[in-house]
Design an enzyme around this catalytic site. Sequence first.
Site, PDB file in Angstrom:
ATOM      1  N   GLY A 249       0.756  -1.251   0.000  1.00 53.89           N
ATOM      2  CA  GLY A 249       0.000   0.000   0.000  1.00 53.89           C
ATOM      3  C   GLY A 249       0.782   1.294   0.000  1.00 53.89           C
ATOM      4  O   GLY A 249       0.198   2.363  -0.213  1.00 53.89           O
ATOM      5  N   GLU A 291       3.990  -6.616   1.653  1.00 50.38           N
ATOM      6  CA  GLU A 291       3.699  -6.937   0.251  1.00 50.38           C
ATOM      7  C   GLU A 291       3.612  -5.686  -0.621  1.00 50.38           C
ATOM      8  O   GLU A 291       2.558  -5.419  -1.210  1.00 50.38           O
ATOM      9  CB  GLU A 291       2.331  -7.643   0.150  1.00 50.38           C
ATOM     10  CG  GLU A 291       2.234  -8.969   0.836  1.00 50.38           C
ATOM     11  CD  GLU A 291       0.804  -9.531   0.796  1.00 50.38           C
ATOM     12  OE1 GLU A 291       0.677 -10.755   0.697  1.00 50.38           O
ATOM     13  OE2 GLU A 291      -0.159  -8.747   0.876  1.00 50.38           O
ATOM     14  N   PRO A 292       4.682  -4.917  -0.733  1.00 50.72           N
ATOM     15  CA  PRO A 292       4.594  -3.718  -1.577  1.00 50.72           C
ATOM     16  C   PRO A 292       4.544  -4.091  -3.058  1.00 50.72           C
ATOM     17  O   PRO A 292       5.226  -5.016  -3.498  1.00 50.72           O
ATOM     18  CB  PRO A 292       5.895  -2.970  -1.257  1.00 50.72           C
ATOM     19  CG  PRO A 292       6.851  -4.043  -0.831  1.00 50.72           C
ATOM     20  CD  PRO A 292       6.017  -5.119  -0.157  1.00 50.72           C
ATOM     21  N   ARG A 294       3.035  -1.415  -5.921  1.00 50.88           N
ATOM     22  CA  ARG A 294       3.182  -0.153  -6.639  1.00 50.88           C
ATOM     23  C   ARG A 294       4.527   0.539  -6.369  1.00 50.88           C
ATOM     24  O   ARG A 294       5.224   0.940  -7.303  1.00 50.88           O
ATOM     25  CB  ARG A 294       2.052   0.797  -6.202  1.00 50.88           C
ATOM     26  CG  ARG A 294       2.021   2.119  -6.957  1.00 50.88           C
ATOM     27  CD  ARG A 294       1.044   3.101  -6.282  1.00 50.88           C
ATOM     28  NE  ARG A 294      -0.190   2.512  -5.859  1.00 50.88           N
ATOM     29  CZ  ARG A 294      -1.320   2.471  -6.591  1.00 50.88           C
ATOM     30  NH1 ARG A 294      -1.367   3.056  -7.754  1.00 50.88           N
ATOM     31  NH2 ARG A 294      -2.405   1.889  -6.104  1.00 50.88           N
ATOM     32  N   TYR A 335      -9.883   5.538 -11.966  1.00 49.48           N
ATOM     33  CA  TYR A 335      -9.753   6.083 -10.597  1.00 49.48           C
ATOM     34  C   TYR A 335      -9.533   7.597 -10.577  1.00 49.48           C
ATOM     35  O   TYR A 335      -9.091   8.132  -9.572  1.00 49.48           O
ATOM     36  CB  TYR A 335      -8.554   5.470  -9.856  1.00 49.48           C
ATOM     37  CG  TYR A 335      -8.360   3.987 -10.003  1.00 49.48           C
ATOM     38  CD1 TYR A 335      -9.303   3.084  -9.530  1.00 49.48           C
ATOM     39  CD2 TYR A 335      -7.184   3.480 -10.566  1.00 49.48           C
ATOM     40  CE1 TYR A 335      -9.096   1.720  -9.636  1.00 49.48           C
ATOM     41  CE2 TYR A 335      -6.973   2.109 -10.676  1.00 49.48           C
ATOM     42  CZ  TYR A 335      -7.934   1.242 -10.207  1.00 49.48           C
ATOM     43  OH  TYR A 335      -7.729  -0.104 -10.295  1.00 49.48           O
ATOM     44  N   CYS A 362     -12.068   5.299 -28.530  1.00 56.15           N
ATOM     45  CA  CYS A 362     -13.374   5.873 -28.845  1.00 56.15           C
ATOM     46  C   CYS A 362     -14.221   5.973 -27.596  1.00 56.15           C
ATOM     47  O   CYS A 362     -15.151   5.186 -27.391  1.00 56.15           O
ATOM     48  CB  CYS A 362     -14.053   5.025 -29.896  1.00 56.15           C
ATOM     49  SG  CYS A 362     -13.226   5.263 -31.443  1.00 56.15           S
ATOM     50  N   TYR A 391       0.500  -1.106 -12.342  1.00 58.52           N
ATOM     51  CA  TYR A 391      -0.915  -1.108 -12.695  1.00 58.52           C
ATOM     52  C   TYR A 391      -1.194  -0.404 -14.025  1.00 58.52           C
ATOM     53  O   TYR A 391      -2.245   0.205 -14.208  1.00 58.52           O
ATOM     54  CB  TYR A 391      -1.756  -0.496 -11.558  1.00 58.52           C
ATOM     55  CG  TYR A 391      -1.566  -1.214 -10.227  1.00 58.52           C
ATOM     56  CD1 TYR A 391      -1.924  -2.544 -10.089  1.00 58.52           C
ATOM     57  CD2 TYR A 391      -0.998  -0.579  -9.126  1.00 58.52           C
ATOM     58  CE1 TYR A 391      -1.734  -3.223  -8.886  1.00 58.52           C
ATOM     59  CE2 TYR A 391      -0.803  -1.242  -7.916  1.00 58.52           C
ATOM     60  CZ  TYR A 391      -1.180  -2.558  -7.810  1.00 58.52           C
ATOM     61  OH  TYR A 391      -0.990  -3.233  -6.618  1.00 58.52           O
TER      62      TYR A 391
HETATM   63  N1  LLP Z   1      -1.291  -7.136  -0.917  1.00 57.11           N
HETATM   64  C1  LLP Z   1      -2.609  -7.272  -1.182  1.00 57.11           C
HETATM   65  C2  LLP Z   1      -3.361  -8.313  -0.484  1.00 57.11           C
HETATM   66  C3  LLP Z   1      -3.222  -6.441  -2.131  1.00 57.11           C
HETATM   67  O1  LLP Z   1      -4.515  -6.576  -2.377  1.00 57.11           O
HETATM   68  C4  LLP Z   1      -2.443  -5.466  -2.805  1.00 57.11           C
HETATM   69  C5  LLP Z   1      -3.054  -4.604  -3.806  1.00 57.11           C
HETATM   70  C6  LLP Z   1      -1.082  -5.368  -2.487  1.00 57.11           C
HETATM   71  C7  LLP Z   1      -0.537  -6.212  -1.534  1.00 57.11           C
HETATM   72  C8  LLP Z   1      -0.183  -4.359  -3.147  1.00 57.11           C
HETATM   73  O2  LLP Z   1      -0.556  -3.066  -2.877  1.00 57.11           O
HETATM   74  P1  LLP Z   1       0.372  -1.841  -3.397  1.00 57.11           P
HETATM   75  O3  LLP Z   1       1.666  -1.870  -2.620  1.00 57.11           O
HETATM   76  O4  LLP Z   1       0.589  -2.046  -4.829  1.00 57.11           O
HETATM   77  O5  LLP Z   1      -0.449  -0.639  -3.099  1.00 57.11           O
HETATM   78  N2  LLP Z   1      -5.269  -1.241  -9.550  1.00 57.11           N
HETATM   79  C9  LLP Z   1      -5.189  -0.288  -8.444  1.00 57.11           C
HETATM   80  C10 LLP Z   1      -4.467  -0.865  -7.274  1.00 57.11           C
HETATM   81  C11 LLP Z   1      -5.116  -2.121  -6.744  1.00 57.11           C
HETATM   82  C12 LLP Z   1      -4.366  -2.714  -5.603  1.00 57.11           C
HETATM   83  C13 LLP Z   1      -4.938  -4.035  -5.233  1.00 57.11           C
HETATM   84  N3  LLP Z   1      -4.261  -4.702  -4.164  1.00 57.11           N
HETATM   85  C14 LLP Z   1      -4.496   0.979  -8.953  1.00 57.11           C
HETATM   86  O6  LLP Z   1      -4.139   1.023 -10.120  1.00 57.11           O
HETATM   87  O7  LLP Z   1      -4.360   1.941  -8.206  1.00 57.11           O
END
Ligand code: LLP
Length: 439
Positions: A249, A291-292, A294, A335, A362, A391
């Site tokens: 996150g 679990e990073p 992004r 988003y 389109c 993403y």
């Molecule tokens: N762990 C779990 C269980 C998750 O559901 C996610 C993301 C992550 C880790 C990784 O989160 P991050 O570090 O990437 O924030 N498509 C959306 C983002 C969806 C994220 C879903 N889960 C976007 O483009 O903003």
Amino acid sequence: MSINQSTKPVTTIRNGNLQIGGCNLVELAKQYGTPLYVMDEQTIRGICREYKQSFSNCKNIVMTYASKALCNMTIAKIIAQEGFGFDAVSAGELYVLNKAGVNMKKVTFNGNNKTEEEIDIALSYGIGLFSVDNFHEAELLNKLSASKGIVTDILIRITPGIECHTHDYIKTGQINSKFGFDLSQTEKIVELIVKEYKNLNLKGLHAHVGSQIFESECYKDEIDVLVRELANINSKFGLNMSILNIGGGLGVKYTEDDTPLSVEKFSNAIADGLSTAQIKYNIRDLTLFIEPGRSIVSTAGVTLYTIGSSKITSDGKKYIAVDGGMADNPRPSMYQAKYSAEIANDTAGRIEQTVTIAGRYCESGDILINDILLPEVFAGDILCVFNTGAYNRSMASNYNQTRKPAMVLVNNSQSDMIVNRESFEDLIALEKVPDRLSK
Ligand code: LLP
């Protein structure tokens, strides 16, 4: 400053052109065509190392990359080389990771509706951990593990009831989320596992509060809930669960308005939250999983587009259209995500103006960037949109039967194609016209 606190990877200017990883972006556009995803290897390695450094004070820490952010064999190899494990959410991601030579023991399988086929594939890969999301999955996983004569290590995914400030679609920890067991259901599932599901071995708890998060408080709240639940369950059921997976996150800086935490601040908040909660609930020797997704790949990626048509509306709005858009980057239309961009070729002497970057699809909603200040733009210019590593490719589509762009890896002035541009043949590769229509 942390890498995720910059809107772009290290860029230099040579003969007026932007360079990343020592490669001239205008040359890359010429050589590989546009739209083109460009990933900077050093930026990915740099942020992985920042994570390792910042969490080095944590005694037991396991870093896993959330491969949904961007999943291909090259990226997986780089991140594995940096010592990360992986979070996967489909048999497809597991397949790619396995093909990349990832140690499958270092993979956690997440997801709210893993199919029987996917569970079966995951078991045959011998993956390290399942994060069990719901009652149906627990029963299925136990049954399939029993049929293979194995005991599977699991976490249970809980919904901690934490609200954090991010876009509604990417919040996951709040009480009415589709993910995980409600706090009122945790004892019930643990009881089932302990009493009936003899082929499941409960190792810990998992949660994820959301994505693109800028604050640290929600992580502390999450950790408090997780440690409280873990301590409760351990004492009530005589268990010895020791894994706490807090999800991902950490946010990134898409535009100057974004204020993500540095990796160090993020890790300090987590270490702080963890030690407070461990004292409060009197529990020791936990292993922390993060679990990073992004933040590992976003800043490293840019997308190059060629400028085509333009128009000025009767009320004076100026649109500039590029040769890509919502199919290679659905985030602005899904988003309302904001991005920053620059013209990659020499624009010396041009006067700045405010324009809106439209995609080529389109659909009126296919706008990549609203009202951005750029030097006067002409057809043939190369637009570089920053922070597209996460993403974008992983959410890309073939809308309007366009071909998904290629991806190039740059490092030390060298560029390598790591994903080919789709061909027209690829667009019909899976099609079959019934014989009766060919007569
Ligand atoms: N762990 C779990 C269980 C998750 O559901 C996610 C993301 C992550 C880790 C990784 O989160 P991050 O570090 O990437 O924030 N498509 C959306 C983002 C969806 C994220 C879903 N889960 C976007 O483009 O903003």
